[in-house]
Design a protein around this motif. Structure first.
Motif, mmCIF file in Angstrom:
data_model
loop_
_atom_site.group_PDB
_atom_site.id
_atom_site.type_symbol
_atom_site.label_atom_id
_atom_site.label_comp_id
_atom_site.label_asym_id
_atom_site.label_seq_id
_atom_site.Cartn_x
_atom_site.Cartn_y
_atom_site.Cartn_z
ATOM 1 N N GLY A 68 20.547 30.888 -16.122
ATOM 2 C CA GLY A 68 19.441 29.827 -16.539
ATOM 3 C C GLY A 68 18.310 30.474 -17.242
ATOM 4 N N GLY A 69 18.067 31.258 -17.509
ATOM 5 C CA GLY A 69 17.183 31.901 -18.415
ATOM 6 C C GLY A 69 16.307 33.560 -18.664
ATOM 7 N N ALA A 70 15.545 33.829 -18.802
ATOM 8 C CA ALA A 70 15.200 35.275 -18.794
ATOM 9 C C ALA A 70 14.183 35.512 -17.836
ATOM 10 N N GLN A 71 13.765 36.562 -17.111
ATOM 11 C CA GLN A 71 13.238 36.384 -15.916
ATOM 12 C C GLN A 71 11.504 38.154 -16.730
ATOM 13 N N THR A 72 10.783 38.499 -16.849
ATOM 14 C CA THR A 72 9.521 39.080 -17.070
ATOM 15 C C THR A 72 9.272 39.452 -16.206
ATOM 16 N N SER A 73 9.993 40.889 -16.261
ATOM 17 C CA SER A 73 9.457 42.545 -14.963
ATOM 18 C C SER A 73 7.604 42.897 -15.391
ATOM 19 N N TYR A 74 7.841 43.861 -14.767
ATOM 20 C CA TYR A 74 5.968 44.332 -15.236
ATOM 21 C C TYR A 74 6.295 45.917 -14.717
ATOM 22 N N ILE A 75 6.476 46.759 -15.465
ATOM 23 C CA ILE A 75 7.181 48.406 -15.855
ATOM 24 C C ILE A 75 6.285 49.141 -16.001
ATOM 25 N N GLN A 76 5.921 50.776 -15.193
ATOM 26 C CA GLN A 76 5.297 51.291 -16.001
ATOM 27 C C GLN A 76 5.344 53.035 -15.650
ATOM 28 N N GLY A 77 4.787 53.571 -16.419
ATOM 29 C CA GLY A 77 5.138 55.411 -16.143
ATOM 30 C C GLY A 77 4.362 55.678 -15.146
ATOM 31 N N VAL A 78 4.886 56.558 -14.097
ATOM 32 C CA VAL A 78 4.154 57.258 -13.409
ATOM 33 C C VAL A 78 3.904 58.999 -13.705
ATOM 34 N N TRP A 79 3.434 60.113 -13.639
ATOM 35 C CA TRP A 79 3.862 61.067 -13.185
ATOM 36 C C TRP A 79 3.195 61.884 -12.126
ATOM 37 N N ASN A 80 3.513 63.212 -11.563
ATOM 38 C CA ASN A 80 2.855 63.913 -10.569
ATOM 39 C C ASN A 80 3.147 64.991 -11.252
ATOM 40 N N PRO A 81 1.840 65.595 -11.556
ATOM 41 C CA PRO A 81 1.662 66.527 -12.229
ATOM 42 C C PRO A 81 1.210 67.599 -10.368
ATOM 43 N N SER A 82 1.283 67.445 -9.533
ATOM 44 C CA SER A 82 0.614 68.191 -8.318
ATOM 45 C C SER A 82 1.335 68.880 -7.886
ATOM 46 N N THR A 83 1.673 69.844 -6.948
ATOM 47 C CA THR A 83 2.258 70.828 -6.121
ATOM 48 C C THR A 83 2.957 70.194 -5.303
ATOM 49 N N ALA A 84 2.775 68.923 -4.947
ATOM 50 C CA ALA A 84 3.271 68.021 -3.657
ATOM 51 C C ALA A 84 3.863 66.368 -4.021
ATOM 52 N N ASP A 85 4.601 65.983 -2.972
ATOM 53 C CA ASP A 85 5.793 65.078 -2.952
ATOM 54 C C ASP A 85 4.239 63.977 -2.853
ATOM 55 N N ILE A 86 4.249 62.816 -3.347
ATOM 56 C CA ILE A 86 3.102 61.940 -3.016
ATOM 57 C C ILE A 86 3.438 60.815 -2.656
ATOM 58 N N TRP A 87 3.611 59.595 -1.786
ATOM 59 C CA TRP A 87 3.692 58.518 -1.489
ATOM 60 C C TRP A 87 2.260 57.875 -2.464
ATOM 61 N N PHE A 88 3.058 56.384 -2.391
ATOM 62 C CA PHE A 88 1.514 56.128 -3.304
ATOM 63 C C PHE A 88 1.986 54.256 -3.157
ATOM 64 N N HIS A 89 0.873 53.547 -4.174
ATOM 65 C CA HIS A 89 0.945 52.178 -3.995
ATOM 66 C C HIS A 89 0.417 51.555 -5.083
ATOM 67 N N LEU A 90 1.149 50.343 -5.472
ATOM 68 C CA LEU A 90 -0.064 50.373 -7.379
ATOM 69 C C LEU A 90 -1.013 49.150 -6.738
ATOM 70 N N GLU A 91 -1.892 48.979 -7.241
ATOM 71 C CA GLU A 91 -3.061 47.890 -7.592
ATOM 72 C C GLU A 91 -3.970 47.544 -8.542
ATOM 73 N N GLY A 92 -3.956 46.922 -8.855
ATOM 74 C CA GLY A 92 -4.065 46.362 -10.103
ATOM 75 C C GLY A 92 -4.239 44.655 -9.884
ATOM 76 N N GLY A 93 -4.068 43.443 -11.287
ATOM 77 C CA GLY A 93 -4.970 42.781 -11.317
ATOM 78 C C GLY A 93 -5.359 41.651 -12.245
ATOM 79 N N GLY A 94 -4.976 41.166 -13.086
ATOM 80 C CA GLY A 94 -4.702 40.609 -14.228
ATOM 81 C C GLY A 94 -6.051 40.468 -15.547
ATOM 82 N N VAL A 95 -5.548 40.612 -16.377
ATOM 83 C CA VAL A 95 -7.208 41.177 -17.632
ATOM 84 C C VAL A 95 -7.103 40.110 -18.301
ATOM 85 N N THR A 96 -8.018 39.642 -18.246
ATOM 86 C CA THR A 96 -8.352 38.404 -19.548
ATOM 87 C C THR A 96 -9.640 38.497 -20.381
#
Length: 96
Positions: A68-96
């Protein structure tokens, strides 16, 4: 508009030490203009005083054909250069 992904109370995103990954999110398939996010640390494994760092390598959008159409998803690449495993979340907002 500000947002958090995953939503508060949901399972956090995970990235092992020294690894990079692609993470995607959507606003019910609706494009909401440019959305830039930062990765925010929730918890980590291991002890020591090493800094816990997450690096946003790139951000973009992905258009996927769906019935029925198309879907737009937002994607990003994240790198963890630390020496520990990390649990995280993304925070953001629109840019005008």
């Amino acid at each position: 508009m500000t947002w958090q992904y995953p939503a508060p109370g949901a399972a956090r995103l995970f990235l092992a030490h020294g690894q990079a990954a692609e993470f995607g999110y959507t606003f019910n398939g609706v494009y909401n203009g440019p959305q830039f996010a930062t990765a925010v640390l929730d918890s980590s494994s291991g002890g020591g005083g090493d800094p816990r760092t997450l690096v946003i390598q790139w951000q973009g959008t992905e258009n996927t054909a769906v019935f029925g159409g198309a879907q737009t998803s937002y994607i990003q690449g994240v790198w963890n250069p630390s020496t520990a495993d990390i649990w995280f979340h993304l925070e953001g907002g629109g840019v005008t």
